[in-house]
Design a protein around this motif. Structure first.
Motif, PDB file in Angstrom:
ATOM      1  N   LYS A  37       0.655  -1.167  -0.190  1.00  0.00           N
ATOM      2  CA  LYS A  37       0.085   0.383  -0.061  1.00  0.00           C
ATOM      3  C   LYS A  37       1.019   1.001  -0.157  1.00  0.00           C
ATOM      4  O   LYS A  37       0.580   2.539  -0.121  1.00  0.00           O
ATOM      5  CB  LYS A  37      -0.810  -0.049   1.235  1.00  0.00           C
ATOM      6  N   SER A  38       1.765   1.112   0.353  1.00  0.00           N
ATOM      7  CA  SER A  38       3.122   2.642   0.892  1.00  0.00           C
ATOM      8  C   SER A  38       3.427   2.619  -0.179  1.00  0.00           C
ATOM      9  O   SER A  38       2.997   4.072  -0.368  1.00  0.00           O
ATOM     10  CB  SER A  38       4.214   2.243   1.239  1.00  0.00           C
ATOM     11  N   LEU A  39       3.085   1.862  -1.472  1.00  0.00           N
ATOM     12  CA  LEU A  39       3.596   2.637  -3.602  1.00  0.00           C
ATOM     13  C   LEU A  39       2.492   3.347  -3.589  1.00  0.00           C
ATOM     14  O   LEU A  39       2.993   4.205  -4.369  1.00  0.00           O
ATOM     15  CB  LEU A  39       4.535   1.164  -3.667  1.00  0.00           C
ATOM     16  N   ALA A  40       1.213   2.239  -3.114  1.00  0.00           N
ATOM     17  CA  ALA A  40       0.379   3.099  -3.492  1.00  0.00           C
ATOM     18  C   ALA A  40       0.496   4.250  -3.413  1.00  0.00           C
ATOM     19  O   ALA A  40      -0.227   5.596  -4.041  1.00  0.00           O
ATOM     20  CB  ALA A  40      -1.076   1.928  -4.051  1.00  0.00           C
ATOM     21  N   GLN A  41       0.139   4.768  -2.316  1.00  0.00           N
ATOM     22  CA  GLN A  41       0.289   6.044  -1.620  1.00  0.00           C
ATOM     23  C   GLN A  41       1.524   6.864  -1.650  1.00  0.00           C
ATOM     24  O   GLN A  41       1.256   8.100  -2.140  1.00  0.00           O
ATOM     25  CB  GLN A  41       0.679   5.987  -0.026  1.00  0.00           C
ATOM     26  N   ALA A  42       2.289   6.603  -2.505  1.00  0.00           N
ATOM     27  CA  ALA A  42       3.751   7.080  -3.454  1.00  0.00           C
ATOM     28  C   ALA A  42       2.790   7.698  -4.438  1.00  0.00           C
ATOM     29  O   ALA A  42       3.560   9.396  -4.947  1.00  0.00           O
ATOM     30  CB  ALA A  42       5.154   6.673  -2.537  1.00  0.00           C
ATOM     31  N   ARG A  43       2.040   6.437  -5.215  1.00  0.00           N
ATOM     32  CA  ARG A  43       2.327   6.881  -6.766  1.00  0.00           C
ATOM     33  C   ARG A  43       0.759   7.776  -6.196  1.00  0.00           C
ATOM     34  O   ARG A  43       0.528   8.564  -6.945  1.00  0.00           O
ATOM     35  CB  ARG A  43       1.204   5.878  -7.168  1.00  0.00           C
ATOM     36  N   GLU A  44      -0.416   7.901  -5.422  1.00  0.00           N
ATOM     37  CA  GLU A  44      -1.271   8.933  -5.350  1.00  0.00           C
ATOM     38  C   GLU A  44      -1.207  10.048  -4.811  1.00  0.00           C
ATOM     39  O   GLU A  44      -0.997  11.561  -5.074  1.00  0.00           O
ATOM     40  CB  GLU A  44      -2.014   8.459  -3.705  1.00  0.00           C
ATOM     41  N   LYS A  45       0.967  10.137  -4.247  1.00  0.00           N
ATOM     42  CA  LYS A  45       0.809  11.853  -3.361  1.00  0.00           C
ATOM     43  C   LYS A  45       1.102  12.682  -4.797  1.00  0.00           C
ATOM     44  O   LYS A  45       1.045  13.364  -4.960  1.00  0.00           O
ATOM     45  CB  LYS A  45       1.965  11.417  -2.493  1.00  0.00           C
ATOM     46  N   GLU A  46       2.281  11.191  -5.884  1.00  0.00           N
ATOM     47  CA  GLU A  46       2.618  11.913  -7.199  1.00  0.00           C
ATOM     48  C   GLU A  46       1.885  12.569  -7.655  1.00  0.00           C
ATOM     49  O   GLU A  46       1.731  13.411  -8.597  1.00  0.00           O
ATOM     50  CB  GLU A  46       3.084  10.782  -7.737  1.00  0.00           C
ATOM     51  N   LEU A  47       0.819  11.610  -7.745  1.00  0.00           N
ATOM     52  CA  LEU A  47      -0.597  11.682  -8.733  1.00  0.00           C
ATOM     53  C   LEU A  47      -1.235  13.674  -8.238  1.00  0.00           C
ATOM     54  O   LEU A  47      -1.483  14.670  -9.203  1.00  0.00           O
ATOM     55  CB  LEU A  47      -1.637  11.650  -8.790  1.00  0.00           C
ATOM     56  N   LYS A  48      -1.051  13.487  -6.752  1.00  0.00           N
ATOM     57  CA  LYS A  48      -1.747  14.962  -6.218  1.00  0.00           C
ATOM     58  C   LYS A  48      -0.870  16.200  -6.468  1.00  0.00           C
ATOM     59  O   LYS A  48      -1.691  17.141  -7.322  1.00  0.00           O
ATOM     60  CB  LYS A  48      -1.934  14.842  -4.551  1.00  0.00           C
ATOM     61  N   GLN A  49       0.744  16.224  -6.441  1.00  0.00           N
ATOM     62  CA  GLN A  49       0.936  16.827  -6.830  1.00  0.00           C
ATOM     63  C   GLN A  49       1.059  17.770  -8.504  1.00  0.00           C
ATOM     64  O   GLN A  49       1.138  18.670  -8.171  1.00  0.00           O
ATOM     65  CB  GLN A  49       2.799  16.787  -6.725  1.00  0.00           C
ATOM     66  N   PHE A  50       0.638  16.400  -9.515  1.00  0.00           N
ATOM     67  CA  PHE A  50       0.689  16.967 -10.817  1.00  0.00           C
ATOM     68  C   PHE A  50      -0.184  17.440 -10.458  1.00  0.00           C
ATOM     69  O   PHE A  50      -0.418  19.088 -11.769  1.00  0.00           O
ATOM     70  CB  PHE A  50       0.841  15.032 -11.174  1.00  0.00           C
ATOM     71  N   PHE A  51      -1.378  17.280  -9.955  1.00  0.00           N
ATOM     72  CA  PHE A  51      -2.766  17.667 -10.789  1.00  0.00           C
ATOM     73  C   PHE A  51      -2.655  19.466 -10.056  1.00  0.00           C
ATOM     74  O   PHE A  51      -3.375  20.111 -10.249  1.00  0.00           O
ATOM     75  CB  PHE A  51      -4.049  17.241  -9.804  1.00  0.00           C
TER      76      PHE A  51
END
Length: 364
Positions: A37-51
């Protein structure tokens, strides 16, 4: 934002982007594959920064939403910054024209390397492997810039595989063949071919010589300007900063230049603008005119047909084969460093076997 476990290492990522013009919630969904899940959360953070970075539509994102738009924006950016030379820009434009029908409509939103690789599969069967590789490289460069501008959340260029190309060994002439070539003097552009042969310079550099760049007292020429022989334009720069250099000529070539100068008609151009070599209409020469002379000289000498740039390869290879230091070869060729010089050195040396090598070392 939320990360939901879908099982089997699948995670559903939801990003709340705000509200649409009609007042409804605007969300972005992505299924992400990861063992933790930590990897998915890292991806979530990356997407949030992008948007967050792009939700106000500033910068290139305001006008770029597809790969096609990105390619043209990237090309215009290169022109605007003066990063690439005119010929390079023309080459990139040719690549982009071939890419647009294949990947031009693919959206940058949620873009993946797999999507691009699938679109490229089986494309360009009728062009040379090297050109196909260069087209891929152009696309990767544009995508890399798109990532740096925040147009894509990840650098998808790293996932695009470049086609493998077997680069054929360039045909070069040895010293005796080069000497034989120089004996073919009865041709209109002989002096240009001669200077390419004795200096190992680029054609653009020789065609860019002005009379003010020739010092008959010291026997040197200065490589300062170049000519785009396709568009017949003088350029106020060399290929690279390292290309600016001086080259000492032999006395016979200086005699040819002296005779040419004495035969030059008076022209209205300022002395610092007068090129040594011009076409009959007074403009910079075309590549093809010199190439035809070289082919006729080679045929007359009974030598294999090679291109003009192969003369540069021949000169630098021979100097390396006879033991001239790489520093001295670079001083002549105008390369920035050994790495950029190496493709010009086609090894023709013969190695000594182990037993005789040991004997030589023992006898020293």
């Amino acid at each position: 934002m939320s990360v939901k476990d879908l099982g089997n290492n699948r995670w559903k990522i939801t990003i709340h982007k705000g509200r649409k013009p009609d007042g409804k919630q605007d969300r972005y969904y992505e299924t992400f594959y990861a063992p933790r899940k930590s990897l998915a959360q890292a991806r979530e953070k990356e997407l949030k920064q992008f948007f967050d970075k792009n939700k106000y539509g500033y910068g290139p994102r305001a006008k770029v939403s597809t790969i096609g738009e990105l390619l043209f924006f990237w090309l215009e950016d290169l022109k605007d910054l003066g990063i690439a030379q005119e010929r390079t820009i023309e080459t990139y434009h040719g690549h982009i024209k071939k890419l647009i029908p294949v990947v031009g409509d693919i959206k940058l939103y949620g873009l993946t390397a797999f999507e691009i690789q699938e679109a490229l599969k089986g494309q360009y069967p009728d062009i040379s492997p090297r050109t196909r590789k260069n087209i891929y490289s152009t696309l990767r460069s544009a995508l890399r810039s798109g990532f740096s501008w925040g147009l894509t959340p990840v650098d998808v260029s790293t996932g695009i595989k470049i086609p493998k190309v077997e680069i054929p060994e360039k045909l070069t002439l040895d010293f005796s063949q080069l000497q034989l070539l120089l004996e073919q003097t009865a041709y209109k552009h002989y002096l240009i071919v001669r200077m390419l042969t004795i200096t190992g310079a680029r054609l653009s550099e020789i065609l860019g010589l002005r009379w003010t760049d020739v010092n008959f007292e010291t026997g040197e020429i200065s490589i300062i300007k170049t000519v785009d022989s396709r568009n017949r334009k003088v350029k106020d720069r060399t290929k690279t900063k390292a290309s600016k250099r001086r080259i000492i000529l032999d006395t016979e070539t200086l005699d040819y230049l002296q005779a040419k100068r004495q035969s030059v008609k008076i022209v209205s151009l300022r002395e610092d603008e007068r090129l040594v070599f011009v076409a009959d209409d007074g403009r910079p020469m075309r590549h093809r005119a010199v190439e035809l002379t070289l082919h006729r000289m080679l045929k007359s000498a009974g030598l294999p047909q090679i291109g003009l740039h192969n003369l540069r390869h021949s000169v630098l290879t021979y100097m390396n084969d006879i033991g001239i230091s790489l520093a001295d070869i670079i001083a002549l060729s105008g390369h920035a460093n050994i790495t950029s010089l190496l493709p010009y050195l086609h090894q023709t040396k013969t190695g000594l076997n182990l037993i005789d090598t040991i004997k030589e070392q023992t006898n020293r």
